[in-house]
Design an enzyme around this catalytic site. Structure first.
Site, PDB file in Angstrom:
ATOM      1  N   ARG A 183       0.830  -1.226   0.000  1.00 49.49           N
ATOM      2  CA  ARG A 183       0.000   0.000   0.000  1.00 49.49           C
ATOM      3  C   ARG A 183       0.861   1.271   0.000  1.00 49.49           C
ATOM      4  NH1 ARG A 183      -2.612  -3.545  -1.300  1.00 49.49           N
ATOM      5  NH2 ARG A 183      -4.389  -4.450  -0.223  1.00 49.49           N
ATOM      6  N   SER A 233     -10.437  -0.171   4.126  1.00 51.55           N
ATOM      7  CA  SER A 233      -9.661  -0.522   5.325  1.00 51.55           C
ATOM      8  C   SER A 233      -9.055   0.730   5.937  1.00 51.55           C
ATOM      9  CB  SER A 233      -8.539  -1.496   4.957  1.00 51.55           C
ATOM     10  OG  SER A 233      -9.103  -2.718   4.547  1.00 51.55           O
ATOM     11  N   GLU A 303      -4.146   3.113   6.892  1.00 54.09           N
ATOM     12  CA  GLU A 303      -4.089   2.915   5.435  1.00 54.09           C
ATOM     13  C   GLU A 303      -4.764   4.106   4.749  1.00 54.09           C
ATOM     14  OE1 GLU A 303      -4.888  -0.959   3.843  1.00 54.09           O
ATOM     15  OE2 GLU A 303      -5.847  -0.134   2.055  1.00 54.09           O
TER      16      GLU A 303
HETATM   17  C1  LIG Z   1     -15.642  -0.165   0.076  1.00 54.51           C
HETATM   18  C2  LIG Z   1     -14.157   0.004  -0.183  1.00 54.51           C
HETATM   19  C3  LIG Z   1     -13.377  -1.105  -0.428  1.00 54.51           C
HETATM   20  C4  LIG Z   1     -12.005  -0.964  -0.654  1.00 54.51           C
HETATM   21  N1  LIG Z   1     -11.270  -2.078  -0.911  1.00 54.51           N
HETATM   22  C5  LIG Z   1      -9.953  -1.971  -1.178  1.00 54.51           C
HETATM   23  C6  LIG Z   1      -9.162  -3.131  -1.486  1.00 54.51           C
HETATM   24  O1  LIG Z   1      -9.652  -4.246  -1.549  1.00 54.51           O
HETATM   25  N2  LIG Z   1      -7.846  -2.947  -1.726  1.00 54.51           N
HETATM   26  C7  LIG Z   1      -7.254  -1.722  -1.682  1.00 54.51           C
HETATM   27  O2  LIG Z   1      -6.048  -1.627  -1.921  1.00 54.51           O
HETATM   28  N3  LIG Z   1      -7.976  -0.613  -1.399  1.00 54.51           N
HETATM   29  C8  LIG Z   1      -9.300  -0.700  -1.159  1.00 54.51           C
HETATM   30  N4  LIG Z   1     -10.038   0.419  -0.866  1.00 54.51           N
HETATM   31  C9  LIG Z   1      -9.357   1.724  -0.807  1.00 54.51           C
HETATM   32  C10 LIG Z   1      -9.340   2.470  -2.143  1.00 54.51           C
HETATM   33  O3  LIG Z   1     -10.379   2.011  -2.983  1.00 54.51           O
HETATM   34  C11 LIG Z   1      -8.012   2.318  -2.877  1.00 54.51           C
HETATM   35  O4  LIG Z   1      -6.940   2.830  -2.100  1.00 54.51           O
HETATM   36  C12 LIG Z   1      -8.022   3.031  -4.228  1.00 54.51           C
HETATM   37  O5  LIG Z   1      -6.871   2.693  -4.956  1.00 54.51           O
HETATM   38  C13 LIG Z   1      -8.093   4.552  -4.087  1.00 54.51           C
HETATM   39  O6  LIG Z   1      -8.328   5.084  -5.367  1.00 54.51           O
HETATM   40  P1  LIG Z   1      -8.991   6.518  -5.550  1.00 54.51           P
HETATM   41  O7  LIG Z   1      -8.992   6.818  -6.991  1.00 54.51           O
HETATM   42  O8  LIG Z   1     -10.309   6.576  -4.855  1.00 54.51           O
HETATM   43  O9  LIG Z   1      -7.936   7.425  -4.814  1.00 54.51           O
HETATM   44  P2  LIG Z   1      -8.180   8.577  -3.681  1.00 54.51           P
HETATM   45  O10 LIG Z   1      -8.784   7.940  -2.507  1.00 54.51           O
HETATM   46  O11 LIG Z   1      -8.939   9.676  -4.347  1.00 54.51           O
HETATM   47  O12 LIG Z   1      -6.701   9.002  -3.445  1.00 54.51           O
HETATM   48  C14 LIG Z   1      -5.803   8.135  -2.760  1.00 54.51           C
HETATM   49  C15 LIG Z   1      -4.405   8.766  -2.796  1.00 54.51           C
HETATM   50  O13 LIG Z   1      -3.918   8.747  -4.131  1.00 54.51           O
HETATM   51  C16 LIG Z   1      -3.624  10.073  -4.580  1.00 54.51           C
HETATM   52  N5  LIG Z   1      -3.983  10.125  -6.002  1.00 54.51           N
HETATM   53  C17 LIG Z   1      -5.131   9.690  -6.578  1.00 54.51           C
HETATM   54  N6  LIG Z   1      -5.052   9.841  -7.911  1.00 54.51           N
HETATM   55  C18 LIG Z   1      -3.852  10.386  -8.176  1.00 54.51           C
HETATM   56  C19 LIG Z   1      -3.185  10.789  -9.368  1.00 54.51           C
HETATM   57  N7  LIG Z   1      -3.743  10.635 -10.574  1.00 54.51           N
HETATM   58  N8  LIG Z   1      -1.950  11.340  -9.273  1.00 54.51           N
HETATM   59  C20 LIG Z   1      -1.366  11.496  -8.053  1.00 54.51           C
HETATM   60  N9  LIG Z   1      -1.934  11.134  -6.886  1.00 54.51           N
HETATM   61  C21 LIG Z   1      -3.166  10.579  -6.956  1.00 54.51           C
HETATM   62  C22 LIG Z   1      -4.455  10.984  -3.720  1.00 54.51           C
HETATM   63  O14 LIG Z   1      -3.900  12.280  -3.644  1.00 54.51           O
HETATM   64  C23 LIG Z   1      -4.407  10.245  -2.393  1.00 54.51           C
HETATM   65  O15 LIG Z   1      -3.197  10.503  -1.731  1.00 54.51           O
HETATM   66  C24 LIG Z   1     -11.404   0.309  -0.641  1.00 54.51           C
HETATM   67  C25 LIG Z   1     -12.203   1.445  -0.409  1.00 54.51           C
HETATM   68  C26 LIG Z   1     -13.570   1.306  -0.180  1.00 54.51           C
HETATM   69  C27 LIG Z   1     -14.407   2.525   0.040  1.00 54.51           C
END
Ligand SMILES: Cc1cc2nc3c(=O)[nH]c(=O)nc-3n(C[C@H](O)[C@H](O)[C@H](O)COP(=O)(O)OP(=O)(O)OC[C@H]3O[C@@H](n4cnc5c(N)ncnc54)[C@H](O)[C@@H]3O)c2cc1C
Length: 328
Positions: A183, A233, A303
């Site tokens: 992560r 998480s 996380e």
């Molecule tokens: C119901 C649920 C289930 C989940 N299950 C999992 C799982 O099984 N495994 C897992 O790993 N995670 C899981 N997550 C967490 C999350 O989905 C992941 O971490 C996902 O990759 C985040 O993507 P996002 O686009 O929403 O990023 P955000 O939450 O919007 O951003 C996360 C981080 O990435 C940065 N970021 C985003 N896009 C960019 C970009 N283009 N350039 C630079 N920085 C960027 C942001 O600034 C921030 O620091 C879950 C979340 C939920 C709500």
């Protein structure tokens, strides 16, 4: 409106600078609207560029004027302060949306959802991103977070990335340059904007890929509070163990603080009942982490990523939040 909600505030110059350059920026946009937790105060400026040129312009303005910048994907891994973020929040939802096959690779814009990438790969009979089908995030967020499930994560499939780096401009880097760990990626330490990601895939029968994705989606529905406002998480798994097991073992399932509650279905999830503040969540996280520390002598690391002033809402800093309550 200012960040305190009392009329024009310090964010106005940011928005004005951006607008002068032709970048459409909104002020007082509540970040609760852009996170799966549905928590978070306003952004100094919220920018959703129409194309990549505008993304780069906004990023350069932020860098040159020393304005904090954060990229938001689907906001599914974020806990945003009730006071919001006093800087530019950049959404790539409209600008980085292309997905194209290149042989057995798939190149996807950072704003594309993981589910779309997984389904497109399946349609092209390419295996490798099935694990991502039910992770609710964007390609950019997954590349940055090294998102993973079912024993695989972004690091297994990210072949190269195209990023904007303040010092070098737009560069294409091999996957290894992301320095992936659990992560974690180098992009979390650098001021990079991830623009595009290439996934290395393997030909496989469509039916088999579809079956695997169906199993993964079913597993998620059965084990996670789908439909509740959450951020996935809250804590990373400590080496050789599971945060959910530890949290459940201290009896924290169902613990509540204001509108935030430890999920009764999955102990490492917290749910917002619709009234939770970031402060509620922080206090609950601190309580859970302190209980695990006391019983197991294991420090849980978050996380979920904190967005906002470093001091947090309950007077503690995000960093010392993880010490036992008495020592903090
Ligand atoms: C119901 C649920 C289930 C989940 N299950 C999992 C799982 O099984 N495994 C897992 O790993 N995670 C899981 N997550 C967490 C999350 O989905 C992941 O971490 C996902 O990759 C985040 O993507 P996002 O686009 O929403 O990023 P955000 O939450 O919007 O951003 C996360 C981080 O990435 C940065 N970021 C985003 N896009 C960019 C970009 N283009 N350039 C630079 N920085 C960027 C942001 O600034 C921030 O620091 C879950 C979340 C939920 C709500």
């Amino acid at each position: 409106m200012g960040l305190d909600g009392r009329g024009p505030g310090p964010e106005a110059p940011i928005v004005a600078s951006l607008r002068t350059l032709g970048v459409n920026a909104r002020t007082a946009e509540r970040l609760a609207r852009h996170t799966s937790f549905k928590i978070g105060g306003p952004a100094g400026a919220f920018v959703e560029p129409a194309d990549e040129a505008e993304v780069l312009l906004a990023a350069r303005v932020a860098f040159e004027q020393g304005i904090p910048l954060m990229v938001v994907g689907l906001g599914s891994n974020l806990l945003v302060s009730d006071r919001g973020f006093d800087g530019i929040v950049l959404s790539l939802a409209r600008a980085c949306r292309d997905v194209r096959p290149e042989g057995t690779r798939l190149a996807a814009g950072a704003g594309v959802s993981l589910a779309k990438v997984a389904h497109m790969a399946a349609g092209l009979q390419l295996s490798g991103v099935e694990f991502a089908v039910s992770i609710p995030g964007t390609v950019g967020g997954a590349a940055v977070m090294n998102a993973g499930a079912h024993g695989r994560s972004a690091q297994d499939v990210v072949q190269r990335v195209r990023v904007w780096d303040p010092a070098r401009g737009v560069v294409v880097l091999p996957g290894e340059a992301m320095q992936y760990a659990y992560r974690m990626s180098r992009a979390q330490r650098e001021a990079w904007v991830v623009l595009e990601v290439w996934f290395d895939l393997t030909p496989a029968p469509r039916a088999a890929i579809g079956r695997t994705m169906g199993d993964y989606m079913g597993h998620r529905r059965a084990t996670q509070p789908v439909g509740e406002k959450n951020a996935g998480s809250m804590f990373k798994n400590p080496p050789g163990d599971f945060a959910a097991r530890l949290i459940e073992a201290v009896g924290a399932k169902g613990w509540q603080e204001g509108g935030a509650r430890v999920s009764t279905l999955h102990a490492n999830f917290m749910a917002n009942d619709g009234t939770a503040t970031a402060r509620d969540v922080l206090i609950l996280m601190r309580r859970v982490a302190a209980a695990v520390q006391e019983r197991f002598h294991i420090g849980l690391a978050p996380e979920v990523r904190w967005v906002g002033p470093p001091e947090g809402e309950d007077g503690t800093t995000w960093d010392n939040l993880w010490l036992p309550a008495d020592d903090a």
